[in-house]
Write a protein that holds these residues in place. Structure first.
Motif, mmCIF file in Angstrom:
data_model
loop_
_atom_site.group_PDB
_atom_site.id
_atom_site.type_symbol
_atom_site.label_atom_id
_atom_site.label_comp_id
_atom_site.label_asym_id
_atom_site.label_seq_id
_atom_site.Cartn_x
_atom_site.Cartn_y
_atom_site.Cartn_z
ATOM 1 N N PRO A 125 0.737 -1.453 -0.021
ATOM 2 C CA PRO A 125 -0.226 -0.171 -0.553
ATOM 3 C C PRO A 125 0.729 1.300 -0.132
ATOM 4 O O PRO A 125 0.531 2.600 -0.539
ATOM 5 C CB PRO A 125 -0.531 -0.153 1.546
ATOM 6 N N ASP A 126 2.543 1.043 0.537
ATOM 7 C CA ASP A 126 2.899 2.243 0.322
ATOM 8 C C ASP A 126 3.183 3.196 -1.040
ATOM 9 O O ASP A 126 3.294 4.193 -0.941
ATOM 10 C CB ASP A 126 4.487 2.042 0.875
ATOM 11 N N GLN A 164 -1.756 8.571 1.859
ATOM 12 C CA GLN A 164 -3.236 8.786 2.959
ATOM 13 C C GLN A 164 -3.975 9.026 3.353
ATOM 14 O O GLN A 164 -4.565 10.661 2.972
ATOM 15 C CB GLN A 164 -1.965 9.787 4.167
ATOM 16 N N ASN A 168 -5.913 6.631 11.222
ATOM 17 C CA ASN A 168 -5.574 5.101 10.852
ATOM 18 C C ASN A 168 -6.670 4.317 11.378
ATOM 19 O O ASN A 168 -6.550 4.371 12.788
ATOM 20 C CB ASN A 168 -4.001 4.631 11.245
ATOM 21 N N LYS A 217 -7.626 1.612 -0.065
ATOM 22 C CA LYS A 217 -6.505 1.924 0.705
ATOM 23 C C LYS A 217 -6.437 1.119 1.846
ATOM 24 O O LYS A 217 -5.390 1.207 2.726
ATOM 25 C CB LYS A 217 -5.521 3.740 0.335
ATOM 26 N N LEU A 275 -2.316 0.684 6.056
ATOM 27 C CA LEU A 275 -1.844 1.786 6.232
ATOM 28 C C LEU A 275 -0.362 2.471 7.268
ATOM 29 O O LEU A 275 -0.473 1.783 8.228
ATOM 30 C CB LEU A 275 -2.429 3.597 5.857
ATOM 31 N N ASP A 276 0.255 3.151 6.846
ATOM 32 C CA ASP A 276 0.996 3.447 7.822
ATOM 33 C C ASP A 276 0.506 4.312 8.961
ATOM 34 O O ASP A 276 0.074 5.006 8.433
ATOM 35 C CB ASP A 276 2.391 3.769 7.067
ATOM 36 N N TRP A 319 6.495 2.299 6.521
ATOM 37 C CA TRP A 319 5.537 1.752 5.691
ATOM 38 C C TRP A 319 5.696 0.157 5.161
ATOM 39 O O TRP A 319 4.733 -0.252 4.370
ATOM 40 C CB TRP A 319 5.635 2.959 4.848
#
Length: 797
Positions: A178-179, A275, A351, A373, A378-379, A460
């Motif tokens: 996803p990064d 993001q 998040n 996403k 995610l990160d 990430w």
């Protein structure tokens, strides 16, 4: 993921052409699907200046324009537009030019006057007023009226003049990365691929807006297990308007439609950082409080698309003091939308739990760019830089006043993941001889922390968990095409079929040898199928596993029987006027266990119909199957209670006393339910039972040295006595000389007592060590006849 190469160059300068760039990025692990150039359909269209304009003598609405297109001489063009005047800069499609949609422009005559091309509107160039808000929507596009297009030169190609010349690359991003659903993520990959330096920008926010953030806004996260982090900032005195040209160009190239500066900023940050963000109109956040909570069962929310969503407690919502104002990670609520009179805005950068987001989007049928996403994970450390970047852009564009301070709730503190770098193991795995410094160089460029042989995985890169993952990173950027070809090393495993697989292949081969064709049916069926085969409403076999996202009611449950599937195919063949059909399938059934998992037993099903077929055709096929696996002590017993089969023409099958299945004629009422007016015959045999019933592998035996003696006997017996019972009695009475018994006649006609039938058998007798005498054979037969009379009342006819 669509990547603008203009945008990419902000982070890393890549000089390669589109073809080479696509090849290099694909080889390093970022697969390119397609590349395209904006405005590729536009050719021979330039910026022109109207030097003279006069009324067309033969038309009351046309004008004759003399236009400078940078060729030294003026070009005459006839137009019907009423908004053109002398000195205007306009797009000019010259003779032999092309426009989007395959439109070809040539010179010609209009009312007797030569026109060497066409003056264009922005719609004819494939644009709309969202791309250029200052443009006049109707008529010719007056380029000189738009302050964003200052400095254009006569004769300049229109695509470069209006920023319609970006090169766009479409990447296929795998779910574990996803990064790379961001410009920065792909820029990092490109920088390592080409050995270039990655230039990243640290957002700087002045935060000089009026008021105190912590007095105006409060955030609570009672559903902390579904919201690891929630970050928010606030902007006051917002000025809603169009985004600048450079931002609109990048959004358009990335497949996002420009809307207004605030919404565009959230989309821009989502594309740049990966993001997702959301902007709330603060006046609709009742009580100045944001609550991240589970929805209540039966709660409703009208989302931005105008649809009313029915929620339940498994879903996560963003709420205020009184109601939900958005679906977390999916879409905002209608009552929080940014509109022209919005004054204060809350930026959300959070998040959320990916599994929760995926299930909610699937349940509501509203998968969005944001949910796509979030569901990949995610990160968690990316929320703060993203919201700061959004606020930086607000200040840069003069779109509002950012308040000082950030609300940042961290419900989960991620711990850095550390792996050992083992160059020898990596080289052994890859078949390479890469030295440790080169591996460290690659990993450092990718953002990994390197301290000796300790490798710290960046936040990430949640997909990196093992030294083999590090080996993949090294291989990607060392170059797969640089890895030498070597002979296979190490221990190899010889492939082959398991005993169960061999059994499946054997059963299929036997069925095909008897003329049966294999079918493959869906394991999911309609609940109404159980009604069609006449199962009782309280039959426990109706307790089927339900599919959460069925294609429709006809495919909503997992079958517990293969019979309806076989009947569906037999019926289809019958409706296609096939005179006969012989079908088999080795299919699975599904039963829910107490532990929530499923048992998936396989069933070998047979089905047939035809003008010359009967119960005994099917019984013979089953006997052939059992003989092929060398099953012993095969018996058949009448079955009267199965509602799907004819009560007088149905039998259970036993091997060594264990039931392995059922066969028979389908009940006439079931056949009627399927619209069939012929006799259907089906068998259902448990694969596991067949596998357990298989006999020992055959062993070679020499041909007998001594001749056999044959005897034929015909016995008179009650009509209710089965042939199988007679055969079992004969075999049990034999004293070791009987080698085989075969039925060759059943007679129940005239000259027999009422309720009796005559059954005739051929007996084969042999001794392995001598030739039998007639007396020995007669004694053996006599013992059999005595047993038949004693046990079954059968007398020699």
């Amino acid at each position: 993921m669509l990547l603008s190469r203009k945008w990419l160059n902000e982070f890393v300068s890549i000089d390669a052409n589109d073809h080479d760039f696509s090849e290099d990025m694909t080889l390093s692990g970022s697969k390119v699907e397609v590349t395209e150039v904006e405005g590729a359909e536009i050719s021979n269209v330039v910026v022109g200046r109207v030097e003279e304009i006069v009324r067309h003598e033969n038309s009351d609405h046309m004008w004759i324009c003399q236009v400078d297109v940078g060729e030294g001489e003026l070009t005459q063009i006839v137009t019907g537009a009423q908004n053109v005047k002398k000195g205007d800069l306009v797009p000019v499609a010259k003779h032999n030019s092309t426009l989007p949609g395959g439109i070809h422009i040539k010179k010609g005559k209009l009312r007797g006057e030569t026109s060497n091309g066409m003056l264009c509107s922005f719609k004819e160039l494939g644009l709309d007023n969202r791309d250029f808000p200052a443009a006049y929507e109707d008529g010719i596009w007056i380029l000189s009226d738009d302050p964003e297009l200052a400095g254009l030169e006569v004769g300049q190609d229109i695509c470069s003049a209006v920023g319609l010349n970006d090169h766009v690359v479409e990447f296929e991003i795998t779910p574990n990365r996803p990064d790379c659903l961001s410009v920065i993520g792909l820029a990092r990959e490109a920088a390592v691929t080409y050995g270039k330096e990655l230039t990243l920008h640290e957002p700087v926010v002045k935060g000089e807006g009026p008021g105190n953030l912590f007095e105006l806004l409060d955030v609570e996260t009672p559903a902390d297990d579904l919201c690891p982090r929630y970050t928010a900032r606030m902007v006051r005195n917002v000025k809603i308007g169009p985004s600048p040209k450079w931002m609109r160009e990048r959004l358009r190239a990335s497949g996002v439609r420009p809307i207004n500066n605030i919404v565009d900023i959230t989309n821009y940050v989502m594309l740049e950082y990966g993001q997702p963000m959301h902007a709330f109109d603060y006046r609709y956040v009742k009580g100045g409080k944001i609550v991240v909570r589970r929805a209540e069962d039966g709660e409703t929310l009208t989302t931005l698309d105008g649809n009313v969503r029915n929620l339940n407690s498994s879903m996560l919502v963003i709420a205020d003091d009184t109601r939900a104002v958005g679906l977390a990670g999916i879409m905002g609520g209608e009552n929080s939308e940014i509109v022209e009179d919005t004054v204060d805005v809350v930026f959300e950068s959070a998040n959320f739990n990916g599994t929760c987001i995926r299930r909610t989007a699937l349940s509501l049928g509203m998968r969005t760019e944001a949910s796509a996403k979030f569901e990949k994970g995610l990160d968690i450390l990316n929320t703060l830089p993203a919201v700061n970047r959004a606020c930086e852009l607000v200040e840069m564009l003069g779109a509002g006043e950012v308040l000082d301070g950030v609300i940042d709730i961290l419900n989960y503190v991620p711990q850095p993941k550390t792996l050992k770098l083992r160059p020898e193991k990596i080289n052994a795995l890859l078949g390479t001889e890469i030295d440790a410094p080169e591996m460290c160089r690659i990993l450092t460029a990718l953002g990994f922390g390197v301290d000796g042989d300790d490798i710290t995985v960046p936040s990430w890169r949640g997909d990196v968990e093992h030294y083999s993952d590090l080996a993949e990173e090294v291989a990607r950027f060392f170059g797969y095409n640089q890895i030498p070809t070597t002979a296979m090393r190490g221990v190899t495993t010889q492939g082959g079929y398991s005993k169960e697989q061999l059994m499946e292949r054997n059963l299929g081969s036997v069925c095909r040898s008897m003329g049966f064709d294999e079918i493959i049916t869906y394991s999911f069926i309609s609940p109404t199928y159980y009604d069609k085969i006449r199962w009782d409403a309280d039959d426990p076999r109706r307790n089927s596993m339900k599919i959460m996202n069925p294609l429709g009611e006809d495919t909503s449950i997992m079958r517990t029987t293969v019979l309806p599937s076989m009947l569906e195919i037999l019926t289809r063949n019958y409706n296609y006027r096939n005179k006969s059909a012989y079908l088999y399938e080795l299919g699975r059934t599904y039963f829910l266990r107490e532990d929530g998992l499923a048992d998936e037993p396989k069933i070998l099903s047979l089905g047939l119909y035809g003008p010359n077929e009967s119960f005994f055709t099917l019984k013979g096929a089953v006997e052939t199957i059992l003989a092929s696996i060398r099953a012993e002590k095969v018996t058949f017993e009448t079955e009267q209670t199965n509602p799907s089969y004819h009560p007088g023409r149905c039998a259970k099958v036993y091997v060594n006393g264990q039931e392995i299945g059922v066969l028979g004629q389908i009940h006439p009422l079931v056949a009627t339910n399927y619209g069939v007016d012929t006799e259907l015959f089906c068998a259902e045999l448990k694969f596991d039972a067949l596998f357990a019933a298989r006999g020992a592998d055959p062993v070679y035996a020499p041909l007998p040295k001594f001749p056999a003696v044959t005897r034929d006997i015909a016995v008179l017996v009650d009509a209710a006595i089965t042939v199988g019972a007679l055969e079992d009695c004969i075999l049990s009475a034999a004293k070791g000389l009987l080698k085989d018994v075969k039925l060759f006649d059943i007679y129940n006609g005239a000259n027999l007592p009422k309720g009796k039938k005559s059954v005739a058998f051929n007996l084969i007798l042999r001794a392995d060590d001598r030739s039998l005498t007639a007396q020995e054979a007669d004694d053996e037969v006599k013992a059999m006849l005595e047993a038949l009379e004693k046990d079954l009342g059968a007398t020699l006819r």
